[in-house]
Design a protein around this motif. Structure first.
Motif, PDB file in Angstrom:
ATOM      1  N   CYS A 139       0.838  -1.207   0.000  1.00 30.01           N
ATOM      2  CA  CYS A 139       0.000   0.000   0.000  1.00 30.01           C
ATOM      3  C   CYS A 139       0.867   1.249   0.000  1.00 30.01           C
ATOM      4  O   CYS A 139       0.563   2.236  -0.684  1.00 30.01           O
ATOM      5  CB  CYS A 139      -0.916   0.009   1.225  1.00 30.01           C
ATOM      6  SG  CYS A 139      -2.209  -1.253   1.230  1.00 30.01           S
ATOM      7  N   ASP A 162      -6.405  -6.614   0.511  1.00 29.17           N
ATOM      8  CA  ASP A 162      -5.995  -6.471  -0.889  1.00 29.17           C
ATOM      9  C   ASP A 162      -4.660  -7.148  -1.161  1.00 29.17           C
ATOM     10  O   ASP A 162      -4.466  -7.755  -2.225  1.00 29.17           O
ATOM     11  CB  ASP A 162      -5.901  -4.992  -1.270  1.00 29.17           C
ATOM     12  CG  ASP A 162      -7.267  -4.335  -1.367  1.00 29.17           C
ATOM     13  OD1 ASP A 162      -8.264  -5.064  -1.543  1.00 29.17           O
ATOM     14  OD2 ASP A 162      -7.337  -3.098  -1.259  1.00 29.17           O
ATOM     15  N   HIS A 163      -3.726  -7.043  -0.208  1.00 26.72           N
ATOM     16  CA  HIS A 163      -2.376  -7.560  -0.440  1.00 26.72           C
ATOM     17  C   HIS A 163      -2.049  -8.755   0.448  1.00 26.72           C
ATOM     18  O   HIS A 163      -0.887  -9.125   0.576  1.00 26.72           O
ATOM     19  CB  HIS A 163      -1.356  -6.430  -0.245  1.00 26.72           C
ATOM     20  CG  HIS A 163      -1.630  -5.257  -1.142  1.00 26.72           C
ATOM     21  ND1 HIS A 163      -1.904  -3.989  -0.663  1.00 26.72           N
ATOM     22  CD2 HIS A 163      -1.716  -5.171  -2.498  1.00 26.72           C
ATOM     23  CE1 HIS A 163      -2.128  -3.174  -1.676  1.00 26.72           C
ATOM     24  NE2 HIS A 163      -2.027  -3.861  -2.793  1.00 26.72           N
TER      25      HIS A 163
END
Length: 377
Positions: A139, A162-163
């Protein structure tokens, strides 16, 4: 910056000097927001982008409450503003006040300093009510910022869905974010928790805190640990050796499932449709889930029953004014009596006494004088 002005007094006493603040000006460069970032972390990024030293930057939107007050290191604590200082910072950042409050938790109304005519800020050594968690490195790269960015979190950990990373507030060497590629069930659980809390609102957040407290109690008693928790620790390799650090990670899926079960009962209770027989059927379902997890249901269920005792069935002739769950797609659960607790860290939010990291014991009730992990900031 501020200028000073004074007025003469008719009695000949020296005039009291007061500050007159010039209108704030937007800075040449702005920075992209990171959701959940601490105020100090955001301010440092904005100051760095414009080549302004921290001390000068904070003086541009307020004066310190404490004598000799100064901005500190955003790795260890955070700064707080009053409404007037927030308005100036918003102008400097090129944002609306509501945008900053949405992105930065410690600028929200319940975190603002008491109102004063002049813009002021404070940077205490210890930041109560939140933990500073390092931003996900992926991020950070996407936002074109450094790894020295921190989230203001109500827990010692956060999930970057997300990651696929588990983030926490550890700062020692070798304590980078933990990848969750080998533990997809943790990511699934996080998504389920987000849905639960969005759907049920404040009541959903309170119920997750209760479930987290119950599962923390089980984790504190080795005999009540689920075998799958040890398996997850093994998959975490070196990071899994730090039991206290990874405890919330390894029991997260079960905590979310338990929160869903608590929510099902609480909805029935608030609708006054929970009967004695229905309560025992619900307990049987929870016990069956424990059996699937490998947790001894007979002793572990005591913690769940302790929670249920504090949420007794409501009679049909009870208080007709009591809040009931809303109908419709977003069926929010009202809070019973601890709405103020939602502003507290997760470990302090529950109506239950158990906290993660208390002295290991064979008793379900916390040991007298047991310690709990608090973290700094």
């Amino acid at each position: 910056m501020a200028t000073t002005a004074g007025r003469s007094r008719s009695d000949g006493a020296p005039a009291r000097r007061s500050k007159a603040w010039r209108p704030a000006q937007r800075l040449a460069l702005s920075v992209r927001s990171i959701g959940g970032e601490s105020t100090g972390s955001f301010a440092r990024r904005l100051a760095d982008a414009n080549g302004i030293p921290d001390q000068e930057f904070w003086a541009m939107f307020g004066t310190p409450v404490r004598k000799y007050g100064a901005p500190s290191d955003p790795r260890y604590s955070d700064g707080y503003l009053n409404a007037a200082a927030l308005e100036r910072l918003a102008v400097m950042a090129g944002r609306q006040v509501r945008e900053l409050q949405f992105a930065l938790p410690n600028l929200r109304p319940h975190r603002l300093l008491p109102e004063q005519a002049d813009p002021v800020w404070d940077w205490p050594w210890d930041t109560s009510g939140c933990f500073l968690v390092r931003v996900c490195e992926v991020c950070a790269r996407i936002k074109n910022t450094s790894l020295l960015s921190y989230l203001a979190s109500d827990t010692t950990w956060q999930v970057c869905w997300d990651h696929r990373r588990w983030l926490d507030n550890r700062r020692e060497p070798g304590t980078d974010a933990i990848t969750l590629d080998a533990l997809p069930e943790v990511l699934d659980a996080h998504q389920q928790r987000v849905v639960l809390e969005r759907r049920l609102g404040a009541g959903g957040r309170a119920l997750f805190a209760d479930a987290y407290a119950i599962v923390s109690c089980w984790w504190n008693v080795p005999a009540l640990n689920a075998p799958v928790w040890r398996n997850r620790q093994h998959l975490l390799a070196r990071a899994g050796r730090d039991h206290l650090r990874v405890a919330p990670l390894v029991f997260y899926p079960e905590a979310v499932q338990l929160a869903q079960a608590l929510a099902a009962r609480e909805r029935q209770r608030l609708r006054r449709t929970l009967t004695r027989e229905g309560h025992y059927r619900w307990l049987d379902k929870v016990a069956a889930a424990m059996d699937r997890w490998g947790i001894p249901s007979e002793p572990a269920l005591d913690a769940v029953e302790h929670w249920a005792d504090q949420h007794p069935p409501l009679g049909k002739t009870g208080d007709l004014q009591a809040a009931r769950p809303m109908r419709g797609r977003h069926r929010r659960l009202p809070l019973a009596d601890n709405a103020h607790a939602l502003n507290e860290p997760l470990g302090e939010r529950s109506c239950l006494p158990w906290k993660l990291g208390e002295l290991l014991t064979s008793e379900l009730n916390p040991a007298f004088g047991g310690w709990a992990v608090h973290g700094r900031a």
